[in-house]
Design a protein around this motif. Structure first.
Motif, PDB file in Angstrom:
ATOM      1  N   ARG A 154       0.823  -1.213   0.000  1.00  0.00           N
ATOM      2  CA  ARG A 154       0.000   0.000   0.000  1.00  0.00           C
ATOM      3  C   ARG A 154       0.852   1.256   0.000  1.00  0.00           C
ATOM      4  O   ARG A 154       0.617   2.180  -0.759  1.00  0.00           O
ATOM      5  CB  ARG A 154      -0.905   0.006   1.232  1.00  0.00           C
ATOM      6  CG  ARG A 154      -2.030  -0.968   1.103  1.00  0.00           C
ATOM      7  CD  ARG A 154      -3.053  -0.771   2.188  1.00  0.00           C
ATOM      8  NE  ARG A 154      -4.262  -1.479   1.790  1.00  0.00           N
ATOM      9  CZ  ARG A 154      -5.488  -1.090   2.107  1.00  0.00           C
ATOM     10  NH1 ARG A 154      -5.663  -0.020   2.849  1.00  0.00           N
ATOM     11  NH2 ARG A 154      -6.522  -1.768   1.693  1.00  0.00           N
ATOM     12  N   LEU A 155       1.871   1.262   0.876  1.00  0.00           N
ATOM     13  CA  LEU A 155       2.679   2.479   0.986  1.00  0.00           C
ATOM     14  C   LEU A 155       3.491   2.727  -0.275  1.00  0.00           C
ATOM     15  O   LEU A 155       3.595   3.859  -0.750  1.00  0.00           O
ATOM     16  CB  LEU A 155       3.605   2.390   2.203  1.00  0.00           C
ATOM     17  CG  LEU A 155       2.899   2.434   3.555  1.00  0.00           C
ATOM     18  CD1 LEU A 155       3.903   2.354   4.676  1.00  0.00           C
ATOM     19  CD2 LEU A 155       2.075   3.700   3.686  1.00  0.00           C
ATOM     20  N   LEU A 157       2.805   1.773  -3.281  1.00  0.00           N
ATOM     21  CA  LEU A 157       1.926   2.174  -4.380  1.00  0.00           C
ATOM     22  C   LEU A 157       1.534   3.644  -4.247  1.00  0.00           C
ATOM     23  O   LEU A 157       1.475   4.379  -5.232  1.00  0.00           O
ATOM     24  CB  LEU A 157       0.668   1.311  -4.399  1.00  0.00           C
ATOM     25  CG  LEU A 157       0.852  -0.082  -4.994  1.00  0.00           C
ATOM     26  CD1 LEU A 157      -0.376  -0.925  -4.755  1.00  0.00           C
ATOM     27  CD2 LEU A 157       1.142   0.013  -6.484  1.00  0.00           C
ATOM     28  N   GLU A 158       1.288   4.059  -3.005  1.00  0.00           N
ATOM     29  CA  GLU A 158       0.957   5.466  -2.794  1.00  0.00           C
ATOM     30  C   GLU A 158       2.109   6.360  -3.233  1.00  0.00           C
ATOM     31  O   GLU A 158       1.915   7.338  -3.967  1.00  0.00           O
ATOM     32  CB  GLU A 158       0.649   5.703  -1.310  1.00  0.00           C
ATOM     33  CG  GLU A 158       0.346   7.156  -0.998  1.00  0.00           C
ATOM     34  CD  GLU A 158       0.139   7.416   0.486  1.00  0.00           C
ATOM     35  OE1 GLU A 158      -0.143   6.459   1.227  1.00  0.00           O
ATOM     36  OE2 GLU A 158       0.254   8.589   0.887  1.00  0.00           O
ATOM     37  N   LYS A 162       2.039   9.091  -6.444  1.00  0.00           N
ATOM     38  CA  LYS A 162       2.371  10.519  -6.280  1.00  0.00           C
ATOM     39  C   LYS A 162       3.542  10.901  -7.185  1.00  0.00           C
ATOM     40  O   LYS A 162       3.533  11.951  -7.823  1.00  0.00           O
ATOM     41  CB  LYS A 162       2.732  10.820  -4.821  1.00  0.00           C
ATOM     42  CG  LYS A 162       1.545  10.864  -3.903  1.00  0.00           C
ATOM     43  CD  LYS A 162       2.000  11.233  -2.496  1.00  0.00           C
ATOM     44  CE  LYS A 162       0.856  11.126  -1.516  1.00  0.00           C
ATOM     45  NZ  LYS A 162       1.342  11.137  -0.128  1.00  0.00           N
ATOM     46  N   ASP A 239       8.478  10.629   0.003  1.00  0.00           N
ATOM     47  CA  ASP A 239       7.681   9.401  -0.084  1.00  0.00           C
ATOM     48  C   ASP A 239       8.384   8.371  -0.955  1.00  0.00           C
ATOM     49  O   ASP A 239       8.537   7.217  -0.572  1.00  0.00           O
ATOM     50  CB  ASP A 239       6.299   9.703  -0.681  1.00  0.00           C
ATOM     51  CG  ASP A 239       5.503  10.630   0.212  1.00  0.00           C
ATOM     52  OD1 ASP A 239       5.930  10.832   1.363  1.00  0.00           O
ATOM     53  OD2 ASP A 239       4.480  11.162  -0.242  1.00  0.00           O
ATOM     54  N   ARG A 307      13.448   8.747   5.356  1.00  0.00           N
ATOM     55  CA  ARG A 307      12.873  10.075   5.091  1.00  0.00           C
ATOM     56  C   ARG A 307      13.863  11.170   5.473  1.00  0.00           C
ATOM     57  O   ARG A 307      13.953  12.203   4.805  1.00  0.00           O
ATOM     58  CB  ARG A 307      11.571  10.268   5.876  1.00  0.00           C
ATOM     59  CG  ARG A 307      10.406   9.487   5.335  1.00  0.00           C
ATOM     60  CD  ARG A 307       9.142   9.834   6.081  1.00  0.00           C
ATOM     61  NE  ARG A 307       8.445  10.969   5.484  1.00  0.00           N
ATOM     62  CZ  ARG A 307       7.627  10.879   4.449  1.00  0.00           C
ATOM     63  NH1 ARG A 307       7.420   9.719   3.887  1.00  0.00           N
ATOM     64  NH2 ARG A 307       7.029  11.926   3.971  1.00  0.00           N
TER      65      ARG A 307
ATOM     66  N   ILE B 197      -3.280  -0.464  -7.669  1.00  0.00           N
ATOM     67  CA  ILE B 197      -3.927   0.282  -6.586  1.00  0.00           C
ATOM     68  C   ILE B 197      -5.305  -0.310  -6.320  1.00  0.00           C
ATOM     69  O   ILE B 197      -5.706  -0.528  -5.172  1.00  0.00           O
ATOM     70  CB  ILE B 197      -4.021   1.781  -6.954  1.00  0.00           C
ATOM     71  CG1 ILE B 197      -2.636   2.414  -6.904  1.00  0.00           C
ATOM     72  CG2 ILE B 197      -4.955   2.514  -5.997  1.00  0.00           C
ATOM     73  CD1 ILE B 197      -2.588   3.827  -7.397  1.00  0.00           C
ATOM     74  N   PHE B 201      -6.117  -1.701  -2.692  1.00  0.00           N
ATOM     75  CA  PHE B 201      -6.994  -0.873  -1.849  1.00  0.00           C
ATOM     76  C   PHE B 201      -8.471  -1.192  -2.057  1.00  0.00           C
ATOM     77  O   PHE B 201      -9.316  -0.705  -1.331  1.00  0.00           O
ATOM     78  CB  PHE B 201      -6.775   0.614  -2.142  1.00  0.00           C
ATOM     79  CG  PHE B 201      -5.450   1.142  -1.703  1.00  0.00           C
ATOM     80  CD1 PHE B 201      -5.323   1.831  -0.498  1.00  0.00           C
ATOM     81  CD2 PHE B 201      -4.319   0.978  -2.482  1.00  0.00           C
ATOM     82  CE1 PHE B 201      -4.103   2.319  -0.084  1.00  0.00           C
ATOM     83  CE2 PHE B 201      -3.093   1.462  -2.084  1.00  0.00           C
ATOM     84  CZ  PHE B 201      -2.982   2.133  -0.885  1.00  0.00           C
ATOM     85  N   LEU B 209      -4.957   7.283  -0.576  1.00  0.00           N
ATOM     86  CA  LEU B 209      -3.485   7.267  -0.601  1.00  0.00           C
ATOM     87  C   LEU B 209      -2.985   8.424   0.249  1.00  0.00           C
ATOM     88  O   LEU B 209      -2.599   9.462  -0.267  1.00  0.00           O
ATOM     89  CB  LEU B 209      -2.962   7.416  -2.028  1.00  0.00           C
ATOM     90  CG  LEU B 209      -3.469   6.437  -3.077  1.00  0.00           C
ATOM     91  CD1 LEU B 209      -2.854   6.746  -4.416  1.00  0.00           C
ATOM     92  CD2 LEU B 209      -3.126   5.022  -2.675  1.00  0.00           C
ATOM     93  N   SER B 210      -3.060   8.272   1.552  1.00  0.00           N
ATOM     94  CA  SER B 210      -2.703   9.421   2.392  1.00  0.00           C
ATOM     95  C   SER B 210      -1.954   8.988   3.635  1.00  0.00           C
ATOM     96  O   SER B 210      -1.998   9.659   4.647  1.00  0.00           O
ATOM     97  CB  SER B 210      -3.965  10.177   2.784  1.00  0.00           C
ATOM     98  OG  SER B 210      -4.815   9.296   3.473  1.00  0.00           O
ATOM     99  N   ALA B 211      -1.274   7.842   3.567  1.00  0.00           N
ATOM    100  CA  ALA B 211      -0.565   7.386   4.754  1.00  0.00           C
ATOM    101  C   ALA B 211       0.787   8.081   4.913  1.00  0.00           C
ATOM    102  O   ALA B 211       1.277   8.235   6.023  1.00  0.00           O
ATOM    103  CB  ALA B 211      -0.358   5.878   4.678  1.00  0.00           C
ATOM    104  N   LEU B 212       1.377   8.497   3.800  1.00  0.00           N
ATOM    105  CA  LEU B 212       2.726   9.073   3.864  1.00  0.00           C
ATOM    106  C   LEU B 212       2.637  10.580   4.046  1.00  0.00           C
ATOM    107  O   LEU B 212       2.069  11.276   3.217  1.00  0.00           O
ATOM    108  CB  LEU B 212       3.492   8.754   2.579  1.00  0.00           C
ATOM    109  CG  LEU B 212       3.728   7.276   2.319  1.00  0.00           C
ATOM    110  CD1 LEU B 212       4.251   7.074   0.925  1.00  0.00           C
ATOM    111  CD2 LEU B 212       4.699   6.724   3.325  1.00  0.00           C
ATOM    112  N   LYS B 213       3.186  11.053   5.145  1.00  0.00           N
ATOM    113  CA  LYS B 213       3.132  12.504   5.417  1.00  0.00           C
ATOM    114  C   LYS B 213       4.444  12.986   6.017  1.00  0.00           C
ATOM    115  O   LYS B 213       5.178  12.211   6.598  1.00  0.00           O
ATOM    116  CB  LYS B 213       2.003  12.796   6.404  1.00  0.00           C
ATOM    117  CG  LYS B 213       0.622  12.668   5.802  1.00  0.00           C
ATOM    118  CD  LYS B 213      -0.416  13.349   6.690  1.00  0.00           C
ATOM    119  CE  LYS B 213      -1.799  13.211   6.106  1.00  0.00           C
ATOM    120  NZ  LYS B 213      -2.517  12.059   6.659  1.00  0.00           N
TER     121      LYS B 213
END
Lengths: 490, 214
Positions: A154-155, A157-158, A162, A239, A307, B197, B201, B209-213
């Motif tokens: 999941r991470l 792919l996110e 982006k 990311d 990061r 995706i 998901f 898609l908002s886990a990475l911050k």
């Protein structure tokens, strides 16, 4: 061997290697192939570099479609160096993942995309035609996207989505800039078919329309700047760097960003001819300083080691951009910094990647006592992070010092002050992270696994380079960098 | 030539406003296909036989990819992901239309600024290209559905294509083909990404898609 043939062979070897990887039966063979291809490319790269420096200052091939001068030759050598180190490390890294799913299908995909990215980056650095350069840059985005999500979680792919969307938009802007630059030449009377050739656009005889060139440079800076990770358009970078496998992060940070910045810099000589020196340099100083400041702010709050390194990349790309904005002396410092940062950041990602495998996480509070738990990568982590934050006697200290002198020499006092403040913040906060990671109490973990044969040579080579270049700069290297910087001065 | 370009311009604006105001993704893909064919014709109109087979190849390639190939790919992806509508975009449809009107004004203003430097480019096409770029960017930012983001990217791509055709007359064929190839691979890669995706998901709404911050 002739340099002209080396250019074509370099591209051919990378493409052929990528195709070969798709047909190999074992992961081990894929990992060997990428090292062998990188080593062959190194021989070609050095051959080209020597020919450029010894001869008239440039080599062309395929009827001017390819053009290599001191500036691109320097970048090619750094690129291949990073690829050689990262390919060797990929063997070390993925071998210990063999149990966790580095199957042959993943290995083939990795090998093909890895060497494909190398070919695309070489195409960027070799092209005389700015349109082809753009095509190569877009190809790097598309090829490297699936390297980020080599394991589709999941991470990852996110991060990949982006990266794809943001960099595609950025690269679209860069294309607008390229078109505007080509359009700016048309009032000049040069044959239209050559309008996209850099050698024509950058020649002092070209009459460029100042309004169009101004628009063109802004579009190019924002467009390629997105890919280079300049603030405030860097948001994809942490990311992608944190989710990719460690060798891929090393390649992204160690050279993909530089390739994008290289593209921006190709537009500086035409912009200077059309608009005088202040316009382009001013913008470079602003974007560079802003990147350093933004990165420093984020570094303070990081918890994840990868990061943290990603924001260090934003900072160092900012430093290089700032250097380019400070005239010839600054350009020299920027180029030297490019080499230092690429080697150092690759080593840092190697260390964090390997320690992450040992400790089971990239969270900085789980990596503690690395020095005692794992001598080799613990030392690599310590050295690379100390070098990254600018501790003497490592070479990054030298290039940053040269940059300070350049800033003082050109009277850019505000940028100088902001740079020093941000460096101070980075130094203190990164040192705090580093002390815990390196010297803390090692928790109970599995005993060190057997490292691949290449692990020790990688660390020795990288640490050696950082140390030697920090203490002594060979005259030939200094001349090579000076002639690369001279290209930008027009 | 100018009368024809006026028609293309008007139909192009229509397709953009349709994309801004439609929630059904199938309809959006058909509008995109229409837009691809429409602007694929521009090289033929602008060069009017001057560049012969080159213009024909360029137009043919663009129409085949953007008018037929990409829409088919997107329709297949839509069927697989089982999404029919952009349910709640980050910016509502009414506000999107209002943005369109604002963007139209902005593009006319930018065109009149750029026009003196680009004297050989027809005004309406310059206007079209800037408007397409603005609308494409807006769609990427304001929509939740990953397919709509790809549609936005293709609208942006259309705008840049038109800009290239009218400003740089003598771009080498190799470069044009490279750009087209990149667009092709780009959409293909995005398609595979959407497939993954969706599998991971169970949806292609990108606000997940908002886990990475940070």
């Amino acid at each position: 061997m002739l340099a002209e043939q080396s250019i074509l062979l370099m591209l051919a070897v990378a493409v052929a290697g990528a195709a070969l990887c798709l047909s190999l039966p074992r992961p081990r063979q894929v990992l060997t192939t990428i090292v062998a291809v990188s080593a062959v490319e190194m021989a070609f790269a050095i051959n080209i570099w020597a020919a450029v420096l010894a001869g008239p200052g440039s080599v062309t091939a395929a009827e001017q479609w390819f053009y290599i001068d001191a500036f691109s030759a320097f970048h090619i050598v750094v690129l291949v160096l990073v690829f050689l180190l990262s390919s060797a490390f990929a063997g070390v890294y993925f071998t210990s993942e063999a149990a966790h799913g580095f199957m042959i299908s993943v290995a083939r995909r990795f090998g093909a995309l890895w060497l494909g990215s190398l070919a695309a980056m070489l195409l960027v650095l070799m092209s005389n035609n700015l349109g082809i350069m753009w095509v190569g840059m877009e190809a790097t985005t598309l090829l490297s996207a699936f390297l980020i999500s080599l394991y589709p979680t999941r991470l990852s792919l996110e991060a990949m989505w982006k990266y794809l969307i943001i960099c595609s938009i950025g690269i679209a802007f860069a294309f607008m800039g390229t078109l505007l630059a080509a359009a700016s030449i048309q009032s000049g009377g040069i044959v239209e078919a050559d309008a996209l050739l850099w050698t024509h656009l950058a020649s002092p005889e070209a009459h460029l329309d100042p309004i169009l060139m101004k628009f063109a440079f802004v579009f190019v800076l924002v467009g390629y700047g997105t890919k280079a990770g300049l603030a405030p358009i860097h948001s994809w970078l942490p990311d992608a760097h944190s989710q990719a496998p460690a060798p891929v992060s090393a390649m992204f940070s160690g050279f993909l960003l530089n390739t994008a910045l290289y593209c921006v810099m190709r537009f500086v000589p035409p912009a200077q001819h059309a608009l005088g020196p202040n316009f382009a340099n001013g913008l470079l100083i602003v974007f560079g300083t802003l990147s350093i400041l933004v990165a420093a702010g984020f570094i303070v709050f990081q918890r994840d080691a990868k990061r943290l390194l990603a924001y260090h990349s934003v900072e160092h790309m900012g430093i290089i951009t700032l250097g380019y904005g400070l005239g010839p002396l600054g350009a020299f410092a920027a180029l030297f910094h490019t080499l230092n940062h690429s080697v150092c950041k690759s080593l840092a990602f190697f260390a964090v990647g390997r320690l992450g495998q040992r400790f089971g996480s990239h969270e900085m509070h789980t990596i503690s006592g690395a020095l005692r738990a794992d001598h080799l990568w613990g030392i690599a982590l310590l050295v690379s992070l100390l070098a990254l934050i600018g501790v003497a006697p490592f070479s990054i200290f030298m290039s940053e010092y040269q940059l300070l002198r350049a800033a003082a020499g050109t009277g850019a006092w505000l940028a100088l002050a902001l740079f020093l403040i941000a460096s101070g913040v980075v130094f203190v906060s990164a040192l705090r992270h580093l002390i815990d990671m390196a010297f803390g109490d090692p928790k109970a973990h599995e005993p060190p696994a057997r490292e691949g044969k290449l692990a020790v040579p990688i660390v020795v080579l990288a640490v050696g380079l950082l140390l030697v270049l920090g203490l002594w700069m060979p005259l030939s290297l200094s001349q090579a960098i000076a002639s690369a910087a001279a290209v930008l001065a027009g | 030539m100018f009368a024809l370009l006026e028609t293309v311009h008007a139909l192009g604006l229509l397709s953009c406003f349709a994309l801004l105001g439609t929630s059904r993704i199938g309809a959006c893909i058909r509008w995109l296909s229409f837009q691809g064919i429409l602007f694929g014709l521009v090289p033929l109109i602008v060069h009017q036989g001057g560049l012969g087979w080159r213009a024909a190849l360029l137009a043919g390639g663009n129409i085949a990819l953007k008018g037929i190939g990409f829409p088919l790919l997107l329709l297949r992806l839509r069927a697989r992901a089982e999404t029919n509508r952009e349910v709640e975009p980050f910016v509502s449809f009414v506000m999107s239309i209002l943005f369109g009107i604002f963007a139209l004004g902005l593009s006319v203003w930018l065109t009149s600024e750029l026009k003196p430097a680009l004297h050989q480019a027809p005004f309406v096409m310059l206007d079209s290209s800037i408007f397409l770029i603005l609308v494409g960017l807006f769609l990427i930012i304001s929509r939740r559905n990953a397919l709509m983001q790809v549609i936005g990217y293709l609208v942006l791509e259309n705008g840049i294509f038109v800009f290239g055709v009218i400003t740089v007359v003598g771009t080498p064929l190799l470069v044009e083909l490279g750009v087209l190839l990149d667009a092709f691979v780009g959409v293909f890669v995005m398609g595979i990404a959407i497939y993954h995706i969706n599998r991971e998901f169970g949806s292609i709404e990108v606000d997940r898609l908002s886990a990475l911050k940070g």
